[in-house]
Write a protein that holds these residues in place. Structure first.
Motif, PDB file in Angstrom:
ATOM      1  N   VAL A   1       0.834  -1.202   0.000  1.00 24.07           N
ATOM      2  CA  VAL A   1       0.000   0.000   0.000  1.00 24.07           C
ATOM      3  C   VAL A   1       0.870   1.255   0.000  1.00 24.07           C
ATOM      4  O   VAL A   1       0.599   2.225  -0.713  1.00 24.07           O
ATOM      5  N   VAL A   2       1.915   1.234   0.802  1.00 30.23           N
ATOM      6  CA  VAL A   2       2.839   2.376   0.849  1.00 30.23           C
ATOM      7  C   VAL A   2       3.463   2.607  -0.524  1.00 30.23           C
ATOM      8  O   VAL A   2       3.529   3.741  -1.012  1.00 30.23           O
ATOM      9  N   GLU A   3       3.907   1.534  -1.161  1.00 24.93           N
ATOM     10  CA  GLU A   3       4.546   1.649  -2.473  1.00 24.93           C
ATOM     11  C   GLU A   3       3.557   2.142  -3.527  1.00 24.93           C
ATOM     12  O   GLU A   3       3.868   3.032  -4.329  1.00 24.93           O
ATOM     13  N   ASP A   4       2.340   1.586  -3.509  1.00 28.08           N
ATOM     14  CA  ASP A   4       1.350   1.931  -4.532  1.00 28.08           C
ATOM     15  C   ASP A   4       0.864   3.377  -4.409  1.00 28.08           C
ATOM     16  O   ASP A   4       0.401   3.951  -5.394  1.00 28.08           O
ATOM     17  N   SER A   5       0.956   3.935  -3.211  1.00 27.33           N
ATOM     18  CA  SER A   5       0.390   5.274  -2.985  1.00 27.33           C
ATOM     19  C   SER A   5       1.436   6.371  -2.877  1.00 27.33           C
ATOM     20  O   SER A   5       1.091   7.522  -2.633  1.00 27.33           O
ATOM     21  N   LYS A   6       2.705   6.061  -3.059  1.00 27.13           N
ATOM     22  CA  LYS A   6       3.763   7.005  -2.733  1.00 27.13           C
ATOM     23  C   LYS A   6       3.738   8.281  -3.561  1.00 27.13           C
ATOM     24  O   LYS A   6       4.288   9.310  -3.139  1.00 27.13           O
ATOM     25  N   LEU A   7       3.108   8.264  -4.718  1.00 24.88           N
ATOM     26  CA  LEU A   7       3.053   9.459  -5.560  1.00 24.88           C
ATOM     27  C   LEU A   7       1.753  10.245  -5.380  1.00 24.88           C
ATOM     28  O   LEU A   7       1.576  11.292  -6.002  1.00 24.88           O
ATOM     29  N   ASN A   8       0.850   9.763  -4.544  1.00 27.39           N
ATOM     30  CA  ASN A   8      -0.419  10.457  -4.319  1.00 27.39           C
ATOM     31  C   ASN A   8      -0.217  11.709  -3.462  1.00 27.39           C
ATOM     32  O   ASN A   8       0.660  11.733  -2.588  1.00 27.39           O
ATOM     33  N   THR A   9      -1.027  12.717  -3.695  1.00 25.76           N
ATOM     34  CA  THR A   9      -0.804  14.012  -3.045  1.00 25.76           C
ATOM     35  C   THR A   9      -2.051  14.631  -2.412  1.00 25.76           C
ATOM     36  O   THR A   9      -1.965  15.700  -1.826  1.00 25.76           O
ATOM     37  N   GLU A  10      -3.210  13.979  -2.521  1.00 26.43           N
ATOM     38  CA  GLU A  10      -4.443  14.598  -2.018  1.00 26.43           C
ATOM     39  C   GLU A  10      -4.466  14.677  -0.491  1.00 26.43           C
ATOM     40  O   GLU A  10      -4.886  15.667   0.088  1.00 26.43           O
ATOM     41  N   LEU A  11      -4.058  13.615   0.179  1.00 30.14           N
ATOM     42  CA  LEU A  11      -4.075  13.525   1.641  1.00 30.14           C
ATOM     43  C   LEU A  11      -3.090  12.460   2.065  1.00 30.14           C
ATOM     44  O   LEU A  11      -3.004  11.398   1.430  1.00 30.14           O
ATOM     45  N   VAL A  12      -2.319  12.725   3.111  1.00 28.75           N
ATOM     46  CA  VAL A  12      -1.410  11.726   3.662  1.00 28.75           C
ATOM     47  C   VAL A  12      -2.085  11.085   4.870  1.00 28.75           C
ATOM     48  O   VAL A  12      -2.355  11.741   5.874  1.00 28.75           O
ATOM     49  N   LEU A  13      -2.396   9.799   4.751  1.00 35.50           N
ATOM     50  CA  LEU A  13      -2.984   9.036   5.843  1.00 35.50           C
ATOM     51  C   LEU A  13      -1.892   8.222   6.515  1.00 35.50           C
ATOM     52  O   LEU A  13      -1.284   7.351   5.894  1.00 35.50           O
ATOM     53  N   THR A  14      -1.627   8.510   7.784  1.00 36.84           N
ATOM     54  CA  THR A  14      -0.663   7.738   8.563  1.00 36.84           C
ATOM     55  C   THR A  14      -1.431   6.854   9.527  1.00 36.84           C
ATOM     56  O   THR A  14      -2.264   7.339  10.301  1.00 36.84           O
ATOM     57  N   ILE A  15      -1.165   5.559   9.471  1.00 29.55           N
ATOM     58  CA  ILE A  15      -1.832   4.596  10.344  1.00 29.55           C
ATOM     59  C   ILE A  15      -0.829   4.131  11.394  1.00 29.55           C
ATOM     60  O   ILE A  15       0.231   3.589  11.063  1.00 29.55           O
ATOM     61  N   ALA A  16      -1.154   4.364  12.657  1.00 22.61           N
ATOM     62  CA  ALA A  16      -0.296   3.937  13.764  1.00 22.61           C
ATOM     63  C   ALA A  16      -0.686   2.515  14.151  1.00 22.61           C
ATOM     64  O   ALA A  16      -1.761   2.287  14.710  1.00 22.61           O
ATOM     65  N   LEU A  17       0.187   1.567  13.844  1.00 20.17           N
ATOM     66  CA  LEU A  17      -0.065   0.152  14.090  1.00 20.17           C
ATOM     67  C   LEU A  17       1.036  -0.408  14.990  1.00 20.17           C
ATOM     68  O   LEU A  17       2.219  -0.229  14.702  1.00 20.17           O
ATOM     69  N   SER A  18       0.619  -1.104  16.051  1.00 17.36           N
ATOM     70  CA  SER A  18       1.601  -1.612  17.011  1.00 17.36           C
ATOM     71  C   SER A  18       2.503  -0.462  17.462  1.00 17.36           C
ATOM     72  O   SER A  18       3.723  -0.594  17.544  1.00 17.36           O
ATOM     73  N   TYR A  19       1.859   0.666  17.738  1.00 19.51           N
ATOM     74  CA  TYR A  19       2.585   1.920  18.006  1.00 19.51           C
ATOM     75  C   TYR A  19       2.491   2.302  19.477  1.00 19.51           C
ATOM     76  O   TYR A  19       1.427   2.199  20.092  1.00 19.51           O
ATOM     77  N   GLY A  20       3.601   2.788  20.004  1.00 18.76           N
ATOM     78  CA  GLY A  20       3.656   3.375  21.339  1.00 18.76           C
ATOM     79  C   GLY A  20       4.635   4.527  21.317  1.00 18.76           C
ATOM     80  O   GLY A  20       5.782   4.367  20.886  1.00 18.76           O
ATOM     81  N   SER A  21       4.215   5.685  21.764  1.00 16.36           N
ATOM     82  CA  SER A  21       5.053   6.872  21.651  1.00 16.36           C
ATOM     83  C   SER A  21       6.307   6.797  22.513  1.00 16.36           C
ATOM     84  O   SER A  21       7.377   7.247  22.104  1.00 16.36           O
ATOM     85  N   GLN A  22       6.189   6.241  23.715  1.00 13.05           N
ATOM     86  CA  GLN A  22       7.373   6.148  24.564  1.00 13.05           C
ATOM     87  C   GLN A  22       8.441   5.265  23.930  1.00 13.05           C
ATOM     88  O   GLN A  22       9.637   5.588  23.978  1.00 13.05           O
ATOM     89  N   SER A  23       8.019   4.157  23.315  1.00 12.13           N
ATOM     90  CA  SER A  23       8.977   3.293  22.613  1.00 12.13           C
ATOM     91  C   SER A  23       9.593   4.025  21.434  1.00 12.13           C
ATOM     92  O   SER A  23      10.795   3.872  21.148  1.00 12.13           O
ATOM     93  N   GLU A  24       8.787   4.810  20.730  1.00 12.96           N
ATOM     94  CA  GLU A  24       9.282   5.590  19.599  1.00 12.96           C
ATOM     95  C   GLU A  24      10.360   6.574  20.044  1.00 12.96           C
ATOM     96  O   GLU A  24      11.422   6.697  19.409  1.00 12.96           O
ATOM     97  N   ILE A  25      10.107   7.276  21.152  1.00  9.65           N
ATOM     98  CA  ILE A  25      11.081   8.245  21.665  1.00  9.65           C
ATOM     99  C   ILE A  25      12.341   7.532  22.141  1.00  9.65           C
ATOM    100  O   ILE A  25      13.466   7.984  21.870  1.00  9.65           O
ATOM    101  N   ALA A  26      12.167   6.398  22.832  1.00 11.78           N
ATOM    102  CA  ALA A  26      13.333   5.645  23.300  1.00 11.78           C
ATOM    103  C   ALA A  26      14.183   5.175  22.128  1.00 11.78           C
ATOM    104  O   ALA A  26      15.427   5.224  22.187  1.00 11.78           O
TER     105      ALA A  26
END
Length: 243
Positions: free
Chosen positions: A124-149
């Motif tokens: 999906v990321v590859e197929d949509s990389k040239l699209n420009t109408e809206l950037v949809l970011t999906i947070a999956l298996s995401y935790g902000s503290q782990s991201e910062i660490a």
């Protein structure tokens, strides 16, 4: 909200980036004596409403908290069903969205997901990389503290290797090492279900984000709820610590 009001908020006061904590699927189902899984299915329909609304309002970035790192502790049956929903969404729903110009990105520990879902996400990321109408970011298996660490570890390795000095470690450098390095910080963060906390979502990025907490459960979230939140945002004065 009527058409005149919608037209009124379609101006520079509209946030560039909206983030949403989609909360309340389980409670929605419980209120209707349904299984939690039905709540997740109904919640997926609300995602479509949010995407269409953001596009129509001129919002450029939408980030959705779909599955947290803490959600892995839920019952195996519920996790399995959620993974099935992700498969369906990536195969069917996102294919339609790509045709409307939406670019899709993911943040979080994607490697923890089943292999086939990782492959679908990457495609999906590859197929949509040239699209420009809206950037949809999906947070999956995401935790902000782990991201910062993780960002701190990467920077620490560069300091240890002599590539950086401790004095080189700035807020901007930390930002550059986050999952969201190429995305502006959210202007508006919406959480549904009446809960009033961030739940380990975009903690660094939300330092000056406007927060709006709605009592509506996520499966009941509509275009009108989004418009009302944007209208409230438009009426706020953002000073970023200044007078």
């Amino acid at each position: 909200m009527d058409a005149a009001t919608t037209q009124q908020i379609a101006d520079p006061k509209v946030p560039t980036h909206v983030a949403i904590i989609m909360d309340g699927n389980g409670r929605w189902a419980k209120k209707r004596a349904l299984g939690r899984l039905k709540g997740h299915e109904k919640g997926a329909e609300a995602v479509r409403e949010a995407l269409k609304g953001c596009k129509d309002l001129g919002i450029q970035y939408l980030t959705l908290f779909a599955f947290s790192s803490e959600n892995w502790s839920r019952p195996p049956e519920e996790i399995s069903h959620l993974m099935g929903l992700f498969r369906y969404f990536f195969k069917k729903e996102l294919k339609t969205l790509l045709e409307t110009g939406i670019r899709v990105k993911f943040i979080g520990n994607i490697q923890k997901l089943p292999e086939d879902i990782q492959q679908l996400a990457n495609q999906v990321v590859e197929d949509s990389k040239l699209n420009t109408e809206l950037v949809l970011t999906i947070a999956l298996s995401y935790g902000s503290q782990s991201e910062i660490a993780a960002a701190v570890r990467k920077i620490s390795e560069r300091v240890e290797a002599g590539e950086l000095k401790p004095a080189d470690v700035t807020e901007d450098l930390i930002h550059q090492n986050l999952d969201t390095a190429d995305t502006p910080d959210p202007d508006l963060l919406i959480r549904t279900s009446g809960e009033k906390r961030l739940s380990n979502f975009l903690l660094w990025q939300s330092a000056y984000t406007e927060l709006i907490f709605l009592d509506v459960l996520w499966p009941d979230f509509t275009r009108s709820d989004l418009e009302d939140a944007v209208a409230e945002y438009a009426g706020r004065c953002r000073r970023f610590g200044a007078l």
